[in-house]
Design a protein around this motif. Structure first.
Motif, PDB file in Angstrom:
ATOM      1  N   LYS B  22       0.981  -1.218   0.086  1.00 58.06           N
ATOM      2  CA  LYS B  22       0.019   0.130  -0.230  1.00 58.06           C
ATOM      3  C   LYS B  22       0.918   1.242  -0.088  1.00 58.06           C
ATOM      4  O   LYS B  22       1.905   1.219   0.492  1.00 58.06           O
ATOM      5  CB  LYS B  22      -0.899   0.042   1.248  1.00 58.06           C
ATOM      6  CG  LYS B  22      -1.534  -1.218   1.692  1.00 58.06           C
ATOM      7  CD  LYS B  22      -2.849  -1.328   0.740  1.00 58.06           C
ATOM      8  CE  LYS B  22      -3.690  -2.350   0.938  1.00 58.06           C
ATOM      9  NZ  LYS B  22      -4.464  -2.948   0.101  1.00 58.06           N
ATOM     10  N   VAL B  57      -5.160   5.132   8.645  1.00 57.88           N
ATOM     11  CA  VAL B  57      -5.688   4.552   7.768  1.00 57.88           C
ATOM     12  C   VAL B  57      -5.941   3.286   8.254  1.00 57.88           C
ATOM     13  O   VAL B  57      -5.050   2.482   8.856  1.00 57.88           O
ATOM     14  CB  VAL B  57      -4.771   4.502   6.446  1.00 57.88           C
ATOM     15  CG1 VAL B  57      -5.479   3.486   5.511  1.00 57.88           C
ATOM     16  CG2 VAL B  57      -4.457   5.672   5.650  1.00 57.88           C
ATOM     17  N   PHE B  59      -7.374  -0.761   7.415  1.00 57.59           N
ATOM     18  CA  PHE B  59      -7.516  -1.831   6.386  1.00 57.59           C
ATOM     19  C   PHE B  59      -8.244  -3.008   7.186  1.00 57.59           C
ATOM     20  O   PHE B  59      -8.113  -3.248   8.220  1.00 57.59           O
ATOM     21  CB  PHE B  59      -5.942  -2.327   5.956  1.00 57.59           C
ATOM     22  CG  PHE B  59      -5.241  -1.252   5.193  1.00 57.59           C
ATOM     23  CD1 PHE B  59      -4.264  -0.547   6.144  1.00 57.59           C
ATOM     24  CD2 PHE B  59      -5.352  -0.796   4.004  1.00 57.59           C
ATOM     25  CE1 PHE B  59      -3.465   0.329   5.340  1.00 57.59           C
ATOM     26  CE2 PHE B  59      -4.539   0.197   3.327  1.00 57.59           C
ATOM     27  CZ  PHE B  59      -3.576   0.657   4.274  1.00 57.59           C
ATOM     28  N   ASN B  76      -8.093  -4.211   2.420  1.00 57.96           N
ATOM     29  CA  ASN B  76      -8.552  -3.047   1.902  1.00 57.96           C
ATOM     30  C   ASN B  76      -8.852  -2.027   2.560  1.00 57.96           C
ATOM     31  O   ASN B  76      -9.335  -2.375   3.804  1.00 57.96           O
ATOM     32  CB  ASN B  76      -9.480  -3.373   0.601  1.00 57.96           C
ATOM     33  CG  ASN B  76      -8.987  -4.472  -0.236  1.00 57.96           C
ATOM     34  OD1 ASN B  76      -7.862  -4.370  -0.565  1.00 57.96           O
ATOM     35  ND2 ASN B  76      -9.796  -5.591  -0.511  1.00 57.96           N
ATOM     36  N   VAL B  77      -8.960  -0.750   2.173  1.00 53.09           N
ATOM     37  CA  VAL B  77      -9.063   0.395   2.889  1.00 53.09           C
ATOM     38  C   VAL B  77     -10.295   0.160   3.371  1.00 53.09           C
ATOM     39  O   VAL B  77     -11.327   0.291   2.938  1.00 53.09           O
ATOM     40  CB  VAL B  77      -8.634   1.564   1.972  1.00 53.09           C
ATOM     41  CG1 VAL B  77      -8.960   2.680   3.035  1.00 53.09           C
ATOM     42  CG2 VAL B  77      -7.345   1.746   1.478  1.00 53.09           C
ATOM     43  N   TYR B  78     -10.434   0.527   4.704  1.00 52.53           N
ATOM     44  CA  TYR B  78     -11.642   0.309   5.439  1.00 52.53           C
ATOM     45  C   TYR B  78     -12.225   1.913   5.864  1.00 52.53           C
ATOM     46  O   TYR B  78     -13.339   2.050   5.751  1.00 52.53           O
ATOM     47  CB  TYR B  78     -11.440  -0.522   6.532  1.00 52.53           C
ATOM     48  CG  TYR B  78     -12.748  -0.714   7.609  1.00 52.53           C
ATOM     49  CD1 TYR B  78     -12.891  -0.350   8.752  1.00 52.53           C
ATOM     50  CD2 TYR B  78     -14.057  -1.330   7.027  1.00 52.53           C
ATOM     51  CE1 TYR B  78     -13.850  -0.492   9.845  1.00 52.53           C
ATOM     52  CE2 TYR B  78     -15.073  -1.436   7.860  1.00 52.53           C
ATOM     53  CZ  TYR B  78     -14.871  -1.173   9.201  1.00 52.53           C
ATOM     54  OH  TYR B  78     -15.933  -1.540   9.987  1.00 52.53           O
ATOM     55  N   SER B  79     -11.042   2.354   6.521  1.00 51.77           N
ATOM     56  CA  SER B  79     -11.492   3.815   6.916  1.00 51.77           C
ATOM     57  C   SER B  79     -10.229   4.773   6.813  1.00 51.77           C
ATOM     58  O   SER B  79      -9.213   4.291   7.187  1.00 51.77           O
ATOM     59  CB  SER B  79     -11.949   3.830   8.151  1.00 51.77           C
ATOM     60  OG  SER B  79     -12.074   5.113   8.875  1.00 51.77           O
ATOM     61  N   THR B  80     -10.392   6.051   6.573  1.00 49.54           N
ATOM     62  CA  THR B  80      -9.396   6.910   6.629  1.00 49.54           C
ATOM     63  C   THR B  80      -9.783   8.351   7.490  1.00 49.54           C
ATOM     64  O   THR B  80     -10.635   8.656   7.141  1.00 49.54           O
ATOM     65  CB  THR B  80      -8.815   7.413   5.218  1.00 49.54           C
ATOM     66  OG1 THR B  80      -8.524   6.212   4.442  1.00 49.54           O
ATOM     67  CG2 THR B  80      -7.665   8.336   5.380  1.00 49.54           C
TER      68      THR B  80
END
Lengths: 264, 451
Positions: B22, B57, B59, B76-80
């Protein structure tokens, strides 16, 4: 390989260190192998220990302008300085600094610090670290140059304020600014009166108390001028700090800011 | 906790495959993107990173489908979200960096996830929750939120929940501020799940998660006269099972274990761990390289691990006078200490971590190398996080640093190591052999090779 084993026995040097000395200090003079064959060959060990002391003091002075410096790092460096000081006191070499003989020897000491400040990669490639290289040229080629110009590239000018205010504890920022101005004036006054030619004069006026860590810290804590002015005097190549600053790229801003301050 | 493979009993050495990377590929690294902390949550389904720009970030691991059980989930990105902003301390005329120093997850107690994130001065409790339904049919407002005219409300209805696209929200629930004069280096959640500690260079404070206006100082090593300061706190952690026990490490290479039942102020330690110095290797750099940059309890709680500049040590909590195991991370740097002091690398703070079964430990090094040490078999590996070996499922080839004169093929000499590429932060999935390795601004994920 034997040379390197000798180094290991001194518990102190790395290969780069020695190679640098060989090129600059002992060119065409002493046989480097002969000097280092014994454990703790006195001149070179002391020289390198002195270089480490110089480097450590420079590191203590160089602080980030805007962000509080890392206390752990400062403490570790200060402890290293203290260790060197103790050992030098035991050795009796503490006194030797005052009686430093020839200008040539002093120049060697300056140069060895120069070598220290270069990264090993630059050493290998024979490159000059840019800002540092510039200073080197100025210092060596143009002896009559106005010292204040030299100062303009030295972030250590920031040192008085940062040293006293940031290393351990913050005092009143207003006081610090006043002292910074005072220290700055004293620095200019001092340097203008000395031509870089009389390097030995600079050294002969070394105040022993500069090397006294406690005094230096006291100087910081009580906002006296003692630590900073003298320390900058004895750093006869103050812009060595510029090369150290290149180790951290964000200190390039520092040069710019210092230039502005000095011109104003 | 049994790890999936890599267990003590004479199994084959774990081989690692590339899973994902990433982050930006650019050679130009934006300072704000530099990852400053990495942490799996208690189940390993979530992986949080913090960066110098104050962002977090998270994941999430994709669920494995029943039809393909061997296809391991990707992250995979869950929250930023922006956790901390830069601040200016007007009293000291200094900036307070927004860099996230540490993230620690709380164990999950309901549908939402909670984590603590901290910069140099302020700790925040964040709630991360999912929203996949929304209410429709309000009485007092329209679908677009505007208030309805009162005279239009002619009947009462019960709003209904309708599905919507999944939205993950992060909201700050608590801010724990103004308790630290010096820079926070550690936070640790207690096993009681109600309190946590925060440690700065000179003090450790105990907080209750519900209370933000008060914290209790439990360790204070600030000398009356700051000129006498010679030692600082470098890391601290609560024991995983005993909620009254915590440890803190120092810049002099010592670890103190404290029991909060014995006194309110734990300046007196219960145990003091220090390995006597080897006089033959003493140098001016001895103290600096003995400074402990990280301390971690094993999952079992029987051991703790410390990281100093050149080695990782495993300590038995019942033996204070020396570690039970010592692993050399990059001994070839010992002859380069002067250069590393000059360029400040000697002050780099490497972290270390245990695998789920405590059989293997991992830590980072330079040149984007990281090292794993299997405790039982004493096997160790040097691996590299690089884009070159980032093909899907590519097996990581062990690397070797050449320490003697003759460099063999594929070896790297010490002088050609890139000291700007340092792996300071690594994390190991709590139950499986999945590791997260932060290489400057990139996060690499590797998993165990499955045959």
């Amino acid at each position: 390989m034997g040379e390197e084993e000798g180094l290991h026995q001194t518990q102190f040097l790395d290969t780069m260190f020695v190679r640098g000395l060989k090129r600059k200090c002992f060119d065409g003079e002493e046989d480097i192998e002969g000097t280092l064959a014994g454990i703790k060959a006195i001149p070179s060990y002391n020289l390198q220990r002195q270089s480490l002391l110089d480097m450590s003091l420079v590191k203590l002075q160089l602080c980030h302008m805007l962000v509080e410096p890392n206390l752990c790092r400062s403490v570790l460096i200060a402890n290293t300085v203290r260790q060197i000081q103790e050992e030098m006191t035991q050795d009796g070499t503490w006194q030797m600094i005052n009686t430093q003989s020839t200008g040539q020897a002093s120049l060697d000491r300056l140069v060895s610090t120069d070598i220290l400040c270069r990264s090993s990669r630059d050493q290998a490639e024979g490159k000059h670290v840019p800002a540092y290289g510039t200073f080197n040229k100025d210092f060596e080629s143009d002896q009559a140059q106005d010292s204040s110009e030299t100062m303009s590239t030295a972030p250590s000018v920031q040192a008085p304020r940062n040293l006293q205010s940031n290393v351990w504890e913050m005092e009143n920022p207003q006081e610090n600014k006043g002292n910074f101005q005072k220290s700055l004036d004293q620095i200019f006054e001092t340097l203008e009166n000395k031509s870089p030619n009389s390097v030995e004069d600079l050294f002969s006026e070394v105040d022993n108390s500069y090397y006294d860590l406690d005094t230096m810290l006291t100087g910081m804590m009580s906002n006296t001028k003692m630590g900073h002015c003298d320390s900058l005097e004895t750093f006869s190549s103050p812009s060595n700090t510029a090369s150290n600053s290149n180790c951290k790229s964000d200190l390039n801003d520092l040069d710019h800011i210092v230039e502005i301050l000095v011109e104003s | 906790l049994a790890g999936a493979g890599g267990d003590g009993g004479g199994n084959n050495e774990v081989q690692w495959c590339f899973l994902q990377v990433k982050g930006a590929i650019d050679e130009d690294v934006a300072e704000a993107d530099i990852i400053s902390t990495v942490e799996f949550n208690y189940t390993g389904d979530l992986l949080a990173t913090g960066d110098k720009g104050g962002r977090v970030v998270i994941f999430q691991r994709e669920q494995e489908t029943k039809s393909r059980p061997l296809c391991r989930g990707e992250y995979n990105v869950y929250s930023t979200f922006q956790s901390h902003e830069p601040e200016f301390d007007y009293l000291k005329s200094l900036e307070i960096e927004e860099k996230i120093n540490k993230i620690r997850w709380l164990p999950q107690q309901n549908a939402a996830h909670f984590l603590l994130s901290t910069n140099d001065k302020t700790i925040k409790l964040w709630k991360i929750s999912e929203r996949d339904k929304r209410a429709e049919g309000y009485n007092l407002k329209d679908e677009d939120g505007r208030l309805r005219e009162p005279f239009r409300v002619t009947e009462l209805r019960v709003p209904t929940l309708k599905p919507m696209d999944l939205m993950v929200e992060a909201s700050p629930r608590r801010t724990f501020a103004n308790a630290h004069t010096y820079h926070i280096n550690s936070i640790s959640v207690n096993s009681d799940y109600a309190t946590y500690l925060s440690a700065d260079d000179l003090r450790i404070n105990l907080w209750h998660l519900e209370v933000t206006n008060r914290s209790f100082n439990i360790v204070d090593i600030k000398p009356a006269n700051m000129e006498e300061l010679t030692e600082v706190i470098t890391a601290a952690e609560f024991h995983p099972h005993h909620c009254n026990v915590f440890v803190y490490s120092s810049s002099k290479g010592t670890i103190r274990l404290c029991d909060m039942r014995s006194a309110a102020l734990c300046d007196q330690h219960s145990k003091f761990f220090e390995e006597p110095e080897d006089p033959s290797s003493r140098s001016f750099f001895s103290e600096i390289i003995s400074s402990i940059s990280d301390v971690k309890f094993s999952h079992s709680g029987r051991y703790m691990m410390t990281r100093d500049y050149l080695s990782v040590k495993v300590w038995d909590l019942n033996m204070e006078n020396k570690p039970v195991e010592t692993y050399q991370v990059h001994e070839y740097l010992r002859s380069k200490l002067c250069s590393l002091y000059e360029n400040d690398c000697i002050f780099d703070k490497f972290e270390c971590c245990w695998n789920g079964s405590d059989s293997t430990i991992m830590t980072g090094s330079y040149n984007n190398f990281f090292r794993t040490f299997e405790r039982g078999s004493r096997r160790d590996a040097t691996l590299e996080a690089s884009r070159e070996s980032s093909k899907p499922r590519a097996v990581l080839k062990p690397r070797k640093v050449c320490t003697s004169g003759k460099r063999k093929k594929d070896e790297i000499t010490v002088d050609s190591l890139d000291f700007n590429k340092k792996i300071l932060h690594t994390a190991w999935h709590p139950m499986e052999n999945i590791i997260a390795v932060a290489a400057t601004n990139n996060l690499y994920l590797f998993q165990e090779k499955v045959n």
